[in-house]
Design an enzyme around this catalytic site. Structure first.
Site, PDB file in Angstrom:
ATOM      1  N   GLY A  95       1.157  -1.532   0.045  1.00  0.00           N
ATOM      2  CA  GLY A  95      -0.040   0.025   0.038  1.00  0.00           C
ATOM      3  C   GLY A  95       0.778   1.214   0.067  1.00  0.00           C
TER       4      GLY A  95
ATOM      5  N   GLY B  56      -9.037  10.944  -0.227  1.00  0.00           N
ATOM      6  CA  GLY B  56      -7.598  11.666  -0.688  1.00  0.00           C
ATOM      7  C   GLY B  56      -7.189  12.147   0.502  1.00  0.00           C
TER       8      GLY B  56
ATOM      9  NE  ARG C  81     -14.057   7.970   8.135  1.00  0.00           N
ATOM     10  CZ  ARG C  81     -13.289   8.332   7.449  1.00  0.00           C
ATOM     11  NH1 ARG C  81     -12.180   7.143   7.684  1.00  0.00           N
ATOM     12  NH2 ARG C  81     -13.048   8.842   6.228  1.00  0.00           N
TER      13      ARG C  81
ATOM     14  CD  GLU D 278      -6.081   0.281   8.326  1.00  0.00           C
ATOM     15  OE1 GLU D 278      -7.262   0.420   9.197  1.00  0.00           O
ATOM     16  OE2 GLU D 278      -5.495   0.233   7.220  1.00  0.00           O
TER      17      GLU D 278
END
Length: 500
Positions: A15, A53, A280, A365
């Protein structure tokens, strides 16, 4: 005999963290030999499906570093590491310029970046490429690396175990595409294997997001921090009988979309004065509350009132996804549900992305830097990944290369039978258990029953073939479920942190 390969640097993952790190290294020292291992094919990673983004202050007349810092700190429940947040936010323009220099075609208007606003952000500051920013970044960085003759890509390779020798990482054990064992030796190892979304019943993540790097790190004694802090994205397209659900970027809510319940009420403002642009964790909790109140399995996102041509222009991928699933945004309410999206905890690292083992780094992550606190601010993930790739690369380039310990040849058991059907049943049971843990994190009695259930699942695993990618993944999932449960129970007596 196990085949061995030797490189200067071995990177697990493909990634943005992995690719940015490799680009930084090879720009400065083109003689380094680098291996990049991908669990699937190279494009099959979370970066490539990221929509929003990268968050960065670029318009200093209307925005500031201090506002981005405050938004990040607030979204994370004011428990993130403020020094980490400040450093990454203030470095964001420089890291953004690196991406531009590497060919990422971010959208511009009259020569300046066209900016989105997303949930939790007080200002428009999301630099993007339509609604497929991750794909644009991934393709640009990968294209640069594929032109380099000092880098080798190993697709469909599953990382199995790190080999530790005192305070060094001496090697990496993998299974190749034909399930043959392979050992890698390197002076430096970099873990960029992504998050854990696929451990849950439903997720926006790729099927390869099983936190294998976290499990490997745990087995060699590294500290895993805040693994229970799983972020659920508020607006995944609700589809029946699917594990991976399409994401509907919160930039769509920044564009003006409304959240509605089954009564047609726009409910978000009941929970936060920012309405659909709340962070969120707030919106995921609100949607779950509305679902419970109405005894339904989804709520709705309304796009009907928006300029449909503008919607199609700015969000072409999302528009196509809706139409391909028989939802017309002009006339239909779009069913949405919060699902597992991002892992805020992980392998604890220092300010340069280094773990407690001197030649082992963790980026992206799978790593815990302290930036996100309880809940990640939208579009900060790509920023953090590129920033820490830069920090780690500079640390390695400016220090003496460690000569890794001698890599011993391993003798591995390969005679047990393989029962992939049994492994799949166990994985489904684990996904259900992980999801229940998320939703019942305050019920200590329930968590104790989970502990008993995990012991049963572990016993069923014992007779599976170790030379099977599926069995290795199941092994990791069982270990990660134990880590998650331990982390949840540790926090059970504290305030609710868990739509975060």
């Amino acid at each position: 005999m196990i085949m061995q390969k030797e490189y200067d640097i071995v990177i697990v993952g493909s990634g943005v963290a992995a690719l940015a790190f490799a680009n930084y290294i090879l720009e400065a020292k083109s003689s380094f030999r680098i291996a990049i291992l991908s669990k699937g094919e190279l494009p099959n990673c979370n970066t490539a499906i990221a929509q929003g983004g990268i968050a960065a202050v670029t318009n200093f007349e209307e925005d500031s570093f201090e506002e981005h810092i405050e938004d990040t700190f607030q979204a994370g429940g004011r428990v993130g590491k403020i020094d980490v947040i400040r450093r990454v936010v203030c470095d964001a323009p420089a890291r953004l310029n690196d991406l531009v220099r590497w060919g990422v075609p971010f959208n511009r208007q009259q020569g300046v970046f066209r900016l989105h606003r997303e949930g939790g952000h007080s200002k428009h500051r999301i630099v993007h490429y339509l609604d497929q920013s991750g794909k644009a970044i991934h393709e640009s960085l990968l294209n640069r690396l594929q032109q380099h003759n000092k880098i080798d890509f190993f697709e469909n390779h599953t990382a199995v175990d790190l080999i530790r020798s005192k305070n060094q990482c001496a090697g990496l054990l993998t299974l190749d595409e034909k399930e043959n064992w392979l050992q890698f030796k390197a002076n430096t190892f970099v873990l960029c294997g992504g998050g854990s979304g696929a451990l849950f019943e439903q997720t926006t993540n790729s099927a390869y997001s099983t936190a294998d790097c976290v499990a490997m790190a745990n087995r060699i004694g590294l500290n895993i921090r805040d693994f229970h802090k799983t972020q659920f994205h508020p607006t995944a397209l609700s589809l029946k009988n699917q594990n991976k659900l399409p994401l509907i970027s919160e930039a769509v809510r920044g564009f003006g979309a409304h959240l509605l319940n089954h009564k047609g009420e726009r409910f978000a403002f009941k929970y936060d004065s920012r309405g659909e642009l709340a962070a969120r964790d707030v919106l995921a909790a609100a949607i779950f509350q509305e679902m419970e109140s109405e005894n339904v399995d989804h709520q709705y996102l309304s796009l009907q009132h928006l300029d449909q041509e503008e919607l199609k222009t700015h969000f072409p991928f999302i528009h196509r996804t809706l139409l391909s699933n028989d939802f017309n945004p002009t006339r239909d309410l779009i069913p949405i549900v919060p699902v597992a999206h991002y892992q805020c905890g992980g392998i604890e690292v220092n300010a340069e992305g280094r773990t407690s083992i001197e030649n082992l780094f963790a980026l992206g992550e799978c790593a815990y830097t302290g930036m996100h606190g309880n809940n990640r601010l939208a579009s900060n993930s790509l920023l953090e990944a590129v920033a820490y790739a830069y920090y780690a690369a500079n640390t390695i380039l400016n220090s003496s290369i460690i000569n890794a310990a001698n890599l011993r040849e391993l003798k591995l058991e390969t005679t047990r039978y393989s029962d992939n059907g049994k492994a799949m049943v166990l994985m489904a049971s684990l996904q259900s258990l992980m999801t229940k843990m998320f939703h019942h994190k305050d019920d200590f009695g329930f968590l104790q029953t989970v502990s008993t259930e995990l012991l049963k699942l572990n016993s069923l695993y014992e007779d599976l073939n170790l030379q099977s990618k599926l069995a290795q993944e199941l092994r990791n999932r069982l270990e990660l479920a134990d880590i998650y449960l331990e982390s949840v129970m540790k926090e059970a007596s504290k305030d609710n942190l868990f739509y975060a």
